[in-house]
Design a protein around this motif. Structure first.
Motif, mmCIF file in Angstrom:
data_model
loop_
_atom_site.group_PDB
_atom_site.id
_atom_site.type_symbol
_atom_site.label_atom_id
_atom_site.label_comp_id
_atom_site.label_asym_id
_atom_site.label_seq_id
_atom_site.Cartn_x
_atom_site.Cartn_y
_atom_site.Cartn_z
ATOM 1 N N PRO A 83 46.821 -41.826 -98.219
ATOM 2 C CA PRO A 83 47.724 -41.372 -97.153
ATOM 3 C C PRO A 83 47.029 -41.314 -95.799
ATOM 4 O O PRO A 83 46.478 -40.290 -95.412
ATOM 5 C CB PRO A 83 48.160 -39.984 -97.630
ATOM 6 N N ILE A 84 47.052 -42.429 -95.099
ATOM 7 C CA ILE A 84 46.508 -42.516 -93.743
ATOM 8 C C ILE A 84 47.597 -43.047 -92.825
ATOM 9 O O ILE A 84 48.274 -44.011 -93.143
ATOM 10 C CB ILE A 84 45.298 -43.467 -93.667
ATOM 11 N N GLY A 85 47.761 -42.415 -91.667
ATOM 12 C CA GLY A 85 48.663 -42.955 -90.661
ATOM 13 C C GLY A 85 50.131 -42.689 -90.898
ATOM 14 O O GLY A 85 50.985 -43.344 -90.299
ATOM 15 N N ALA A 86 50.467 -41.742 -91.766
ATOM 16 C CA ALA A 86 51.873 -41.337 -91.953
ATOM 17 C C ALA A 86 52.754 -42.510 -92.330
ATOM 18 O O ALA A 86 53.785 -42.750 -91.720
ATOM 19 C CB ALA A 86 52.403 -40.653 -90.690
ATOM 20 N N GLN A 87 52.354 -43.259 -93.377
ATOM 21 C CA GLN A 87 53.118 -44.450 -93.720
ATOM 22 C C GLN A 87 53.778 -44.412 -95.095
ATOM 23 O O GLN A 87 54.777 -45.077 -95.317
ATOM 24 C CB GLN A 87 52.200 -45.676 -93.634
ATOM 25 N N GLY A 88 53.244 -43.644 -96.043
ATOM 26 C CA GLY A 88 53.787 -43.650 -97.387
ATOM 27 C C GLY A 88 55.214 -43.134 -97.457
ATOM 28 O O GLY A 88 56.113 -43.819 -97.955
ATOM 29 N N MET A 89 55.445 -41.904 -96.973
ATOM 30 C CA MET A 89 56.788 -41.332 -96.995
ATOM 31 C C MET A 89 57.753 -42.183 -96.188
ATOM 32 O O MET A 89 58.900 -42.418 -96.608
ATOM 33 C CB MET A 89 56.766 -39.901 -96.450
ATOM 34 N N ASN A 90 57.315 -42.655 -95.028
ATOM 35 C CA ASN A 90 58.187 -43.457 -94.174
ATOM 36 C C ASN A 90 58.580 -44.768 -94.844
ATOM 37 O O ASN A 90 59.734 -45.196 -94.775
ATOM 38 C CB ASN A 90 57.476 -43.744 -92.855
ATOM 39 N N THR A 91 57.629 -45.406 -95.508
ATOM 40 C CA THR A 91 57.941 -46.660 -96.199
ATOM 41 C C THR A 91 58.958 -46.425 -97.299
ATOM 42 O O THR A 91 59.881 -47.224 -97.492
ATOM 43 C CB THR A 91 56.653 -47.281 -96.770
ATOM 44 N N PRO A 125 56.544 -31.918 -91.777
ATOM 45 C CA PRO A 125 56.065 -31.961 -93.160
ATOM 46 C C PRO A 125 57.128 -32.462 -94.130
ATOM 47 O O PRO A 125 58.328 -32.214 -93.955
ATOM 48 C CB PRO A 125 55.704 -30.495 -93.444
ATOM 49 N N GLN A 126 56.675 -33.153 -95.151
ATOM 50 C CA GLN A 126 57.593 -33.692 -96.156
ATOM 51 C C GLN A 126 58.430 -32.598 -96.790
ATOM 52 O O GLN A 126 59.619 -32.801 -97.061
ATOM 53 C CB GLN A 126 56.790 -34.428 -97.235
ATOM 54 N N VAL A 127 57.845 -31.424 -97.021
ATOM 55 C CA VAL A 127 58.590 -30.339 -97.654
ATOM 56 C C VAL A 127 59.785 -29.926 -96.794
ATOM 57 O O VAL A 127 60.851 -29.559 -97.317
ATOM 58 C CB VAL A 127 57.659 -29.132 -97.932
ATOM 59 N N VAL A 128 59.642 -30.008 -95.473
ATOM 60 C CA VAL A 128 60.759 -29.687 -94.574
ATOM 61 C C VAL A 128 61.864 -30.734 -94.704
ATOM 62 O O VAL A 128 63.061 -30.408 -94.776
ATOM 63 C CB VAL A 128 60.260 -29.604 -93.119
ATOM 64 N N ILE A 129 61.479 -32.002 -94.732
ATOM 65 C CA ILE A 129 62.461 -33.081 -94.844
ATOM 66 C C ILE A 129 63.192 -32.989 -96.173
ATOM 67 O O ILE A 129 64.425 -33.139 -96.233
ATOM 68 C CB ILE A 129 61.763 -34.439 -94.671
ATOM 69 N N GLU A 130 62.460 -32.729 -97.251
ATOM 70 C CA GLU A 130 63.105 -32.606 -98.557
ATOM 71 C C GLU A 130 64.107 -31.453 -98.569
ATOM 72 O O GLU A 130 65.239 -31.603 -99.064
ATOM 73 C CB GLU A 130 62.053 -32.393 -99.643
ATOM 74 N N GLY A 131 63.692 -30.302 -98.035
ATOM 75 C CA GLY A 131 64.598 -29.158 -98.017
ATOM 76 C C GLY A 131 65.837 -29.422 -97.183
ATOM 77 O O GLY A 131 66.962 -29.079 -97.580
ATOM 78 N N PHE A 132 65.643 -30.037 -96.023
ATOM 79 C CA PHE A 132 66.778 -30.337 -95.151
ATOM 80 C C PHE A 132 67.744 -31.301 -95.827
ATOM 81 O O PHE A 132 68.971 -31.067 -95.841
ATOM 82 C CB PHE A 132 66.271 -30.944 -93.843
ATOM 83 N N LEU A 133 67.237 -32.395 -96.411
ATOM 84 C CA LEU A 133 68.121 -33.387 -97.025
ATOM 85 C C LEU A 133 68.823 -32.824 -98.253
ATOM 86 O O LEU A 133 70.012 -33.107 -98.477
ATOM 87 C CB LEU A 133 67.320 -34.635 -97.401
ATOM 88 N N GLU A 134 68.101 -32.022 -99.043
ATOM 89 C CA GLU A 134 68.743 -31.460 -100.236
ATOM 90 C C GLU A 134 69.876 -30.517 -99.854
ATOM 91 O O GLU A 134 70.958 -30.538 -100.462
ATOM 92 C CB GLU A 134 67.708 -30.749 -101.102
ATOM 93 N N GLU A 135 69.656 -29.693 -98.848
ATOM 94 C CA GLU A 135 70.714 -28.781 -98.403
ATOM 95 C C GLU A 135 71.872 -29.544 -97.768
ATOM 96 O O GLU A 135 73.044 -29.188 -97.952
ATOM 97 C CB GLU A 135 70.128 -27.766 -97.425
ATOM 98 N N TYR A 136 71.555 -30.603 -97.028
ATOM 99 C CA TYR A 136 72.612 -31.410 -96.416
ATOM 100 C C TYR A 136 73.474 -32.066 -97.489
ATOM 101 O O TYR A 136 74.714 -32.039 -97.404
ATOM 102 C CB TYR A 136 71.990 -32.475 -95.516
#
Length: 479
Positions: A285-293, A96-107
């Motif tokens: 948001p189809i196919g998990a492309q927005g965040m990745n792009t 989930p995006q919320v996990v990635i955001e939390g991980f990057l912010e803490e890093y």
């Protein structure tokens, strides 16, 4: 100058860009108007190319260690592509995006870079030397460059008056994070005879280890204005219309309405201001492309801004951000619109659409078709228009991961510098002229010589006489 780069927006795009600037040794300030990080999952799938890029920065392993994130099979318009499993080093994965955001912010915080929250941008001006940003609290910040990573309703884009052509939303659908019970597969797209549909995709697990899923719902009469709250009764009714009593709602974490708007900024660069992520492109948001792009926008732009700040960027380098990334997002918008049509997101029930979907389903059983779609959806098929790519199968593509003695090539990119793979040791004298920008490696390895940009794309492979021009084109004049 208060800082070299001001990044507006602390979502995945802005956080990734801040880390790229850190690697480049560029002072940056990261601001966000929210007083605290969002707890909404938002996006949920991570492409192969994004995972590879995180691995090239040493971030993938610690990210995956934060929880259990199942891998999965790619899909196009809800049709799974099982023959593509194992084609790439990293499979499609649900994070989930919320996990990635939390991980990057803490890093970033551990590296001394903290998000300045509750900073709402209200104005900006620019001149030949920099950008002046003003905030709602009266604060002013001056930077050499500014990057808008502030989402689909970008304040920066609005203040610039930047063109944002495309199609407005014509329908809304429900997107919800849920726990489901009953007979439901990890990933499915189902439709009832009367045109109601549901799409279900995995989102990992909650702290108790229970599976979470992203649920999308649509159908006749279900397109309501975005501001109308989504109720639990509405979600239950939508599930019942598609699955009957086979699937039940155990918990509704959150839900919102999304539209099928498809827009893209006409220009990604406006002088010293750049648009990235959803500020530059929005789509269903189809196919998990927005965040990745968006993350890959940041990877493309970060090292180029670093080069400009340090003074060695060739005159054309910052402009290549638009020329490389604009076509990528344009292709994403096209494939998302095609998927939306095949999935009949507008619930038209038109028989021609059903016929087209049946024909596409037959084609999608072919290995060549699955491979083509997989390259497109995974990000691994992105090929930048790099000079010298003619006749060179690797140039412009993501670099292959090579075993170079005791180390793998992706580990060499963790410094955020260019890498020259020189197995025969022929190019030591040439590489020595760019020692502060390019590392040379791979002596004695069984590999082809190639030059890899800091963002992991091959920018030279082939004739030795072309190496020095390639170095100058991407890494500026020799020291």
């Amino acid at each position: 100058m208060d800082t070299d780069v001001l990044v507006v927006g602390a979502g995945p795009t802005g956080l990734t860009l801040a880390n790229e600037l850190r690697l480049a040794g560029v002072p940056a300030v990261l601001v966000d108007k929210l007083p605290q990080r969002s707890t909404l999952s938002k996006a949920g799938g991570v492409q192969s190319r994004t995972q590879e890029a995180f691995d090239q920065r040493g971030l993938l392993e610690p990210l995956l260690a934060t929880g259990k994130y199942p891998d999965g099979t790619a899909h196009f318009a809800g049709l799974t592509l099982p023959l593509t499993r194992g084609r790439h080093r990293h499979p499609w994965r649900s994070i989930p995006q919320v996990v990635i955001e939390g991980f990057l912010e803490e890093y970033l915080a551990a590296q001394g870079i903290r998000v300045r929250r509750d900073h709402e941008l209200t104005g900006l001006t620019q001149d030949g030397n920099g950008v002046t940003a003003t905030f709602a609290d009266g604060g002013v910040l001056r930077s050499r460059y500014l990057v808008a990573a502030d989402g689909g309703r970008s304040t920066v884009r609005s203040l610039l008056g930047a063109e944002f052509p495309g199609r407005p939303g014509t329908v809304t659908t429900v997107a919800a994070d849920v726990r489901l019970g009953g007979d439901v597969q990890a990933m499915t797209h189902a439709r009832s005879d009367d045109g109601h549909w549901a799409a279900v995709f995995p989102l990992g697990t909650d702290p108790e280890g229970r599976p979470l899923r992203r649920l999308s719902l649509g159908g006749p009469g279900r397109s309501l204005p975005r501001e109308v709250p989504v109720t639990e009764a509405e979600v239950r009714e939508g599930l019942r219309a598609v699955f009957g009593s086979r699937v039940e709602l155990l918990e509704l974490r959150y839900a919102r309405r999304i539209t099928n708007a498809a827009r893209q900024a006409a220009r990604y660069r406006h002088g010293r201001v750049f648009l990235a992520g959803d500020a530059a492109h929005v789509h269903l948001p189809i196919g998990a492309q927005g965040m990745n792009t968006g993350i890959q926008d940041a990877l493309n732009l970060g090292w180029k801004l670093g080069a400009a700040v340090h003074g060695w960027a060739p005159a054309h380098l910052l402009d290549t951000y638009h020329t490389e990334r604009h076509p990528v997002a344009a292709a994403v918008l096209r494939n998302v619109q095609a998927q939306s049509l095949l999935m009949d997101q507008e619930s038209t029930g038109h028989p021609d659409l059903a016929a087209a979907r049946d024909l596409f389903a037959d084609l999608a059983r072919l290995r060549a078709v699955q491979d083509h779609l997989d390259d497109m959806l995974s990000g691994m098929g992105i090929r930048y228009p790099v000079p010298g790519a003619e006749g060179q199968p690797l140039v412009g593509l993501p670099a292959p991961d090579l075993q170079l003695g005791p180390i793998r090539s992706h580990e060499l990119l963790r410094r955020g510098r260019g890498v020259l793979i020189d197995p025969a040791g022929r190019f030591a004298e040439v590489a020595a002229r760019w020692p502060d920008r390019v590392d040379r490696a791979g002596q004695g390895a069984d590999a082809e010589p190639m030059l890899i940009r800091p963002d992991g794309y091959v920018c030279w492979a082939g004739h030795p006489d072309d190496l020095e021009p390639a170095l100058g084109h991407w890494f500026g004049a020799p020291r």
